[in-house]
Design an enzyme around this catalytic site. Structure first.
Site, short mmCIF file in Angstrom:
data_model
loop_
_atom_site.label_atom_id
_atom_site.label_comp_id
_atom_site.label_asym_id
_atom_site.label_seq_id
_atom_site.Cartn_x
_atom_site.Cartn_y
_atom_site.Cartn_z
N LYS A 202 40.73 33.57 -41.76
CA LYS A 202 39.84 34.35 -42.56
C LYS A 202 40.68 35.22 -43.32
CE LYS A 202 35.97 37.38 -42.86
NZ LYS A 202 34.78 38.00 -42.38
N ARG A 212 29.15 41.21 -49.84
CA ARG A 212 28.97 42.77 -49.23
C ARG A 212 27.83 43.38 -49.86
NH1 ARG A 212 35.53 43.55 -48.59
NH2 ARG A 212 35.58 42.03 -46.96
N LYS A 230 40.21 46.23 -44.26
CA LYS A 230 40.10 44.84 -43.43
C LYS A 230 41.42 44.23 -43.54
CE LYS A 230 35.14 44.45 -44.02
NZ LYS A 230 33.88 43.69 -43.44
N GLU A 246 47.19 30.84 -36.24
CA GLU A 246 45.81 31.32 -35.96
C GLU A 246 44.81 30.29 -35.36
OE1 GLU A 246 44.23 34.07 -35.50
OE2 GLU A 246 45.38 35.80 -36.41
N LYS A 261 38.73 30.26 -44.64
CA LYS A 261 37.86 30.90 -45.72
C LYS A 261 38.38 32.01 -46.55
CE LYS A 261 34.19 34.43 -45.03
NZ LYS A 261 33.44 34.99 -44.04
N SER A 287 31.00 33.90 -51.38
CA SER A 287 30.00 34.46 -52.37
C SER A 287 30.69 34.40 -53.57
CB SER A 287 29.57 35.50 -51.91
OG SER A 287 30.59 36.66 -51.53
N TYR A 326 26.80 28.13 -50.42
CA TYR A 326 25.45 28.70 -50.89
C TYR A 326 24.95 27.62 -51.90
CZ TYR A 326 27.26 33.05 -49.10
OH TYR A 326 27.77 34.02 -48.24
#
Ligand code: PBG
Length: 338
Positions: A202, A212, A230, A246, A261, A287, A326
């Site tokens: 991510k 957000r 972040k 990862e 992502k 998004s 979405y």
């Protein structure tokens, strides 16, 4: 290998000449079964539009149950719920995440009671519940996310979601050691059948902006007073090998499925992980990827359905088995009607 020249009779266009032959030699496709719909939840009985994501609505629990019936009829068999937590339920340590009656747990129970075939992928991270919007619990000075204290909270959250009926838990915060820790907690409490979808790669991406807003954690995404960002836990968009490390770590810690992502700007990462792991691989079309297509279509700059479908196909072609998007419901409806 012998090289066949154009003069020697080779014509690539023979395989593109008609719809029938194009269909026959098609290498990839996107079916509703490949899709998971991320859904935003709110308390109460109303639903409200998400301003930053045209066509997306925050749903009440009853509305979510209705949505799940429709999705299943269209062949979409998975949802990933995200709550919008009222400000008075947020706290620095995000204790609401440990409430077995939190909005997400109530939603999971309602969906599982009414539509048990629907698979629920419960997001495991603290950001919907923290006042500062970070995905974990901060150290005393507020200068960093305390990795190991956060793991305790994530394990508790995973257990609550499993108890409510989640089929998979999906740790999304990029803390170290979370897959092993959550696996252990689930197994020790009788939830060995509950799976883990690991957000393995991510990225610290600006494409999460509209999300957000949807979950109400926007004001904090550029860091809090201490400047904590972040970027101290999510991957750098500059890095490729690190994503594979990862993914392999999560596989070693017993993840059932891996995820990359965002999706479209990270197709190289999807392909890298695809080539290094035999686990099912998911991609999250986030998004910002959704909203840029919607917005450009609204302005008349792009053909909405064509671009939507091409974006999903590209993600599958790069190596994703599963796509969180979405577009899931609209895509499935058009797929059925085609
Ligand atoms: C956080 C989380 C984020 C998304 C899913 N889970 C945002 C973030 O890291 O700030 C983004 C999804 C999207 O943009 O659609 N746990």
């Amino acid at each position: 290998m012998s090289f066949q020249s154009f003069e020697g009779g080779l014509r690539m266009r023979r395989l593109r000449a008609s719809e029938s032959i194009r269909r026959m030699v098609r290498e990839n496709e996107v079916r509703p079964e490949h899709l998971i719909l991320p859904v935003f939840l709110m308390d109460g009985n109303d639903s409200e539009p998400v301003a930053s994501m045209p066509g997306v609505t925050r749903l009440s629990v009853p509305a979510l149950v209705e949505k799940c019936r429709k999705l299943l009829a269209l062949g979409v068999c998975g949802i990933a719920p995200f709550p919008k937590t009222p400000d008075d339920k947020k706290s620095p340590a995000g204790e609401e995440s440990a409430n077995p009656d939190c909005l997400v747990c109530r939603a999971i129970r309602a969906v599982k009671a009414a539509v048990p075939e629907m698979l629920i992928f419960a997001d495991i991270a603290l950001d919907p519940y923290t006042t500062h919007g970070h995905d974990g619990i901060l150290n005393a000075a507020g200068t960093d996310v305390d990795n190991d204290t956060t793991l305790d909270a994530l394990a508790q959250m995973a257990l609550n979601n499993a108890r409510a009926g989640a089929d998979f838990v999906a740790p999304s915060d990029m803390m170290d050691g979370r897959i092993a820790r959550i696996r252990k907690a689930l197994d020790a409490n009788g939830f060995s059948r509950v799976g883990i979808l690991a957000y393995s790669a991510k990225y610290a991406s600006a494409f999460y902006g509209p999300f957000r807003e949807a979950v109400g954690s926007r004001k904090k995404d550029s860091g809090n007073v201490t400047g904590l960002t972040k970027k101290t836990y999510q991957l750098s968009p500059a890095n490729r090998r690190e994503a594979v490390r990862e993914a392999l770590l999560d596989e070693a810690e017993c993840a059932d499925m891996l995820m990359v992502k965002p999706a479209l700007p990270y197709l190289d990462i999807l392909r890298d992980v695809r080539e290094r792991s035999l686990l099912p691989l998911a991609a999250y079309q986030v998004s910002g990827e959704y909203s840029q297509i919607k917005a450009a279509a609204q302005l008349g700059f792009l053909d909405y359905k064509a671009v939507r479908d091409e974006s999903l196909l590209a993600i599958r072609r790069a190596g994703a088995d599963i796509i969180l998007t979405y577009f899931a419901e609209e895509y499935a409806r058009d797929f059925r009607n085609a």
